[in-house]
Design an enzyme around this catalytic site. Structure first.
Site, PDB file in Angstrom:
ATOM      1  N   ASP A  15       0.817  -1.222   0.000  1.00 50.40           N
ATOM      2  CA  ASP A  15       0.000   0.000   0.000  1.00 50.40           C
ATOM      3  C   ASP A  15       0.849   1.270   0.000  1.00 50.40           C
ATOM      4  OD1 ASP A  15      -2.010  -1.919   0.386  1.00 50.40           O
ATOM      5  OD2 ASP A  15      -1.945  -1.671   2.561  1.00 50.40           O
ATOM      6  N   GLU A 187     -11.241   0.737  -3.910  1.00 50.88           N
ATOM      7  CA  GLU A 187     -10.629   1.169  -2.651  1.00 50.88           C
ATOM      8  C   GLU A 187      -9.392   2.019  -2.963  1.00 50.88           C
ATOM      9  OE1 GLU A 187      -9.369  -2.414  -0.599  1.00 50.88           O
ATOM     10  OE2 GLU A 187      -8.582  -3.287  -2.443  1.00 50.88           O
TER      11      GLU A 187
END
Length: 538
Positions: A15, A187
């Site tokens: 991420d 997302e």
């Protein structure tokens, strides 16, 4: 021409959120239930990286006791504006089943090294928050919204709301600005401004093998957002031959010369199982803006490349880090982590016995509260971890040793304990999707040994434990174990369509002590040595 070899952040570093501040580049990555929270990496040239600091170091900033496996810190977003560093992140309290309890926070600092502030609570509507600083000085938070209702899209869109620095809270109306594409699982939103357009970059398809980066744009911050006509701008989906899989969850940065680069999540599967026991890593790609204002990979296509053209910057390598730690310093190495709580004299000490790390036995691997475990990421397919421990257990409930750990339900443990018949002894335990086993028929006696040397050798999907009385002559213990099981891919478990376990982290090598009797028996470790084998593709 110089090139960058991917991945740039090896091992469990997912991420990525990248920024540039003058001549320095920083990437923040997720840490989940591991403490301290958030890894911040530093580079001068986008090619050479080092782990620099952790911003979440205090329990007052991050209280994870009781958090589930793969809960905790999800998807931090790092930004910088007008002399201040901002970091937003999610602390996930539950994520299995229809509900997700996801609390979003903001911390700030005037220096990347801190001190970082106490957290400001933002919201709990979903995860992956990101902070956008608009040109007019206003600040906006975007995050995905989670919908628990049956027959609804659980990834229900990207919410936008203004953040007030003066009031230290979100304020004003909430806008759902993007419902995603047919790929679903929308997302990881990040907002950017370029040539009059607002660009919304998201991850779609889920963080496994269908992962992708989707971009949409609008002339208004509130939309409507037009999806890039080519679909995902980066993905490995449908191309199992690519060495970099799971490509998605990206962010962008411009160099001093306005070259564009994109960092993204990736995974490198083992050939035998397609499991990624190094976890989800970070890679980089060179990008460009097209004449009609869309983001593209500079090399063409949408597939992640292993070798990427480096920017026009002088190379700035860092000194090679040492894998041997003799525990002679006042603080642990920056690479060591604990589970869910900070290092504390209550359960570990570098001063109680000079030159040793003392760990006080507490709860079992099954606990989501107080484990006395210190570990570091596995960052190469072929590597070893070695230690020596002085430990005098008095009961089978007291154990200490070397662990290859994924989560509370998946691990291999080379332990020293006590047996009523043979006294001090050595054995192996394992847990595979929660199924407990002892690969040895019976423990090996080490009665009378003042020190026991322990070692784990990893070679891709193979794990072999060793032990020694002197650290020179090593004896194998137990069978060759399947290291591929210590991976996101293996731990995810469904029974009758119901998700029982889900993993987002990676493999760790570490040392630990348990005292299930509650008498807090301690063990002393003289060193920990992590080494990656050279001459092997990592």
């Amino acid at each position: 021409m110089s090139h960058i070899a991917n991945p740039i952040l090896r091992g469990f570093n997912p991420d990525p959120s990248i920024i540039r501040v003058k001549d320095d580049y920083y990437i923040a990555t997720s840490t989940f239930e591991w403490f301290p929270g958030v890894q911040i990496h530093h580079s001068k040239d986008l090619k050479n990286w080092r782990l620099l600091t952790h911003p979440l170091t205090r329990k007052s900033q991050l209280d994870m006791l009781g958090n589930p496996d793969s809960g905790g810190v999800w998807a931090p977003c790092l930004s910088y504006h007008a002399g201040t560093y901002y970091l937003v992140f999610t602390d996930v309290k539950s994520h299995i089943g229809p509900f997700k309890d996801t609390h979003n926070y903001l911390i700030t600092a005037q220096d990347i090294m801190g001190p970082w502030s106490e957290p400001v609570y933002l919201n709990s509507s979903g995860f992956d928050p990101s902070l956008f600083h608009d040109e007019d000085g206003r600040k906006w938070v975007v995050n995905m919204v989670w919908d628990h209702r049956k027959n609804k899209n659980s990834f229900a869109g990207i919410l936008l709301q203004e953040y007030s620095p003066q009031e230290q809270k979100l304020t004003g109306p909430i806008h759902n600005i993007f419902k995603g594409t047919k790929l679903g699982l929308t997302e990881a939103p990040h907002l950017y401004k370029h040539n009059g357009y607002y660009y919304l970059m998201t991850a779609e398809g889920g963080t496994r093998y269908n992962h992708a980066v989707t971009v949409a744009r609008a002339t208004s911050l509130f939309g409507p957002y037009e999806v890039d006509p080519i679909g995902p701008i980066l993905t490995s989906a449908g191309n199992p031959e690519l060495p970099l899989q799971k490509a998605g969850h990206a962010s962008i940065v411009h160099t001093q010369a306005d070259e564009l680069y994109l960092v993204h999540l990736t995974g490198r599967p083992l050939n035998s199982s397609l499991n990624c026991n190094l976890g989800r890593e970070t890679a980089i790609q060179k990008g460009l803006w097209t004449k009609d204002g869309w983001l593209r990979l500079a090399g063409g296509g949408t597939e992640p490349q292993v070798m990427v053209e480096a920017p026009d910057l002088p190379e700035a390598p860092f000194e090679k880090e040492q894998g041997m730690d003799h525990f002679d310093e006042k603080q642990l190495s920056i690479h060591f982590n604990s589970l869910r709580e900070p290092f504390s004299e209550d359960w570990m000490s570098l001063t109680e016995r000079q030159g040793f790390l003392r760990l006080i036995g507490r709860e079992s691997f099954s606990s989501a509260h107080r484990q006395s475990l210190i570990a570091r990421r596995q960052q190469a397919f072929s590597c070893s971890a070695e230690t020596v421990v002085e430990f005098e257990p008095e009961t089978f409930q007291q154990m200490a040793g070397l662990v290859y750990y994924y989560n509370s339900r998946n691990y291999y443990y080379l332990w020293i304990s006590h047996d009523e018949e043979m006294g001090k002894c050595l054995g192996i335990m394992s847990s595979d999707q929660g199924k407990y086993d002892e690969p040895l028929d019976r423990p090996i006696s080490v009665e009378g040994w003042s020190r026991v040397y322990l070692k784990a050798e990893l070679d891709y999907e193979k794990l072999q434990f060793y032990y020694s009385v002197d650290g020179n002559e090593w004896l194998k213990i137990g069978p060759v174990l399947d290291a591929s099981k210590i991976s996101d891919d293996h731990v995810e478990q469904k029974v009758g369509g119901v998700l029982l376990d889900q993993g987002f982290t990676g493999s760790f090598l570490g040392i630990c002590v348990q005292d299930l009797s509650g008498t807090r028996k301690h063990a002393d470790f003289d060193y920990f040595n992590y080494q990656e084998r050279t001459g092997v593709e990592q």
